[in-house]
Design an enzyme around this catalytic site. Structure first.
Site, PDB file in Angstrom:
ATOM      1  N   PRO A   1       0.780  -1.235   0.000  1.00 57.79           N
ATOM      2  CG  PRO A   1      -0.937  -1.570   1.540  1.00 57.79           C
ATOM      3  CD  PRO A   1       0.324  -2.194   1.018  1.00 57.79           C
ATOM      4  CG  ASN A   2      -0.453   4.251   1.094  1.00 58.68           C
ATOM      5  OD1 ASN A   2      -1.414   4.681   0.469  1.00 58.68           O
ATOM      6  ND2 ASN A   2      -0.563   3.752   2.311  1.00 58.68           N
TER       7      ASN A   2
ATOM      8  NE  ARG B   1       3.658   6.627   1.898  1.00 60.59           N
ATOM      9  CZ  ARG B   1       3.944   5.414   2.301  1.00 60.59           C
ATOM     10  NH1 ARG B   1       4.562   4.565   1.494  1.00 60.59           N
ATOM     11  NH2 ARG B   1       3.601   5.023   3.505  1.00 60.59           N
TER      12      ARG B   1
ATOM     13  CE1 TYR C   1       8.427   5.344   3.421  1.00 60.62           C
ATOM     14  CE2 TYR C   1       6.871   7.171   3.513  1.00 60.62           C
ATOM     15  CZ  TYR C   1       7.326   5.956   3.991  1.00 60.62           C
ATOM     16  OH  TYR C   1       6.679   5.338   5.043  1.00 60.62           O
TER      17      TYR C   1
ATOM     18  CG  ASN D   1       8.222  -1.965   1.184  1.00 52.86           C
ATOM     19  OD1 ASN D   1       7.558  -2.043   2.224  1.00 52.86           O
ATOM     20  ND2 ASN D   1       8.896  -0.879   0.830  1.00 52.86           N
TER      21      ASN D   1
ATOM     22  CB  ALA E   1       0.939   0.365   6.759  1.00 52.74           C
TER      23      ALA E   1
ATOM     24  CD  GLU F   1      10.212  -7.206   7.312  1.00 51.16           C
ATOM     25  OE1 GLU F   1      10.764  -8.111   7.965  1.00 51.16           O
ATOM     26  OE2 GLU F   1       9.529  -6.316   7.835  1.00 51.16           O
TER      27      GLU F   1
ATOM     28  CG  HIS G   1      10.588  -2.111   5.631  1.00 49.53           C
ATOM     29  ND1 HIS G   1       9.228  -2.066   5.406  1.00 49.53           N
ATOM     30  CD2 HIS G   1      10.817  -3.230   6.361  1.00 49.53           C
ATOM     31  CE1 HIS G   1       8.665  -3.115   5.977  1.00 49.53           C
ATOM     32  NE2 HIS G   1       9.607  -3.843   6.553  1.00 49.53           N
TER      33      HIS G   1
ATOM     34  NE  ARG H   1       8.926   6.214   9.270  1.00 49.03           N
ATOM     35  CZ  ARG H   1       8.109   6.090   8.232  1.00 49.03           C
ATOM     36  NH1 ARG H   1       8.357   5.166   7.313  1.00 49.03           N
ATOM     37  NH2 ARG H   1       7.069   6.870   8.119  1.00 49.03           N
TER      38      ARG H   1
HETATM   39  C1  DQA Z   1       7.769   1.205   4.588  1.00 49.22           C
HETATM   40  C2  DQA Z   1       7.709   1.449   6.107  1.00 49.22           C
HETATM   41  C3  DQA Z   1       6.300   1.241   6.630  1.00 49.22           C
HETATM   42  O1  DQA Z   1       6.265   1.493   8.036  1.00 49.22           O
HETATM   43  C4  DQA Z   1       5.337   2.187   5.957  1.00 49.22           C
HETATM   44  O2  DQA Z   1       4.016   1.936   6.391  1.00 49.22           O
HETATM   45  C5  DQA Z   1       5.442   2.182   4.471  1.00 49.22           C
HETATM   46  C6  DQA Z   1       6.748   2.064   3.851  1.00 49.22           C
HETATM   47  C7  DQA Z   1       9.154   1.526   4.004  1.00 49.22           C
HETATM   48  O3  DQA Z   1       9.437   1.066   2.906  1.00 49.22           O
HETATM   49  O4  DQA Z   1       9.944   2.240   4.620  1.00 49.22           O
HETATM   50  O5  DQA Z   1       4.448   2.364   3.789  1.00 49.22           O
HETATM   51  O6  DQA Z   1       7.498  -0.158   4.344  1.00 49.22           O
END
Ligand code: DQA
Length: 150
Positions: free
Chosen positions: A9-10, A17, A22, A74, A77, A98, A100, A107
């Site tokens: 998501p996102n 964003r 990011y 990735n 959230a 995994e 990120h 954070r």
């Molecule tokens: C993320 C970190 C997550 O906490 C966050 O919700 C994201 C992006 C990252 O790539 O840093 O959407 O996965």
């Protein structure tokens, strides 16, 4: 070697964003960078992005059915609360790494400090922006033959 890269998501909003977290590079920039890296390693990548949890579960099942060699995930959230995703990763034989962009464990929001999928994954790379994905690709490329799930 075939790797499925799943972005949750996102992540389609990269570049717009919260750029202070990011960065300014777009989702398309991420895909291009990963295609280049994969070509350099002679690895075939299938790169997906979805905002829907169920589609990520289906993609995990798809990786198993299609006998992908590894998954780079990735989960955004969903990382922090999706037990369904933990179960999906446990349910398949395909090793999952995994990744990120940021380091969620440092954070400010406390709920980001826990990854509920971490224990089902063979490794985590975080905090290196696009390089986290490149490290994951290098890791799978080097270790795939000996990688085992916990
Ligand atoms: C993320 C970190 C997550 O906490 C966050 O919700 C994201 C992006 C990252 O790539 O840093 O959407 O996965």
């Amino acid at each position: 070697m075939r790797i499925l890269i799943i972005n949750g998501p996102n992540l389609n909003l990269l570049g717009q964003r919260e750029p202070h977290l990011y960065g300014h590079e777009t989702y398309q920039d991420l895909e291009t960078r990963l295609q280049d890296k994969a070509a350099a390693l002679n690895v075939e990548v299938d790169i997906r992005q979805t905002n829907f949890e169920g589609i990520i579960l289906d993609l995990c099942h798809y990786a198993q059915q299609e006998a992908f060699d590894g998954i780079i995930l990735n989960a955004a959230a969903l990382t922090h609360y999706s037990y369904a995703l933990y179960d999906a990763i446990q349910a398949i034989d395909v090793p999952v790494v995994e990744v990120h962009l940021t380091d969620p464990k440092t954070r400010k929001e406390h709920w980001r400090h826990t990854s509920v999928i971490e224990k089902a994954c063979i490794r985590t790379f975080s905090g290196q922006h696009f390089k986290s994905y490149e490290q994951a690709l290098d890791f799978l490329h080097t270790n795939l033959k000996t990688a085992h799930k916990a």
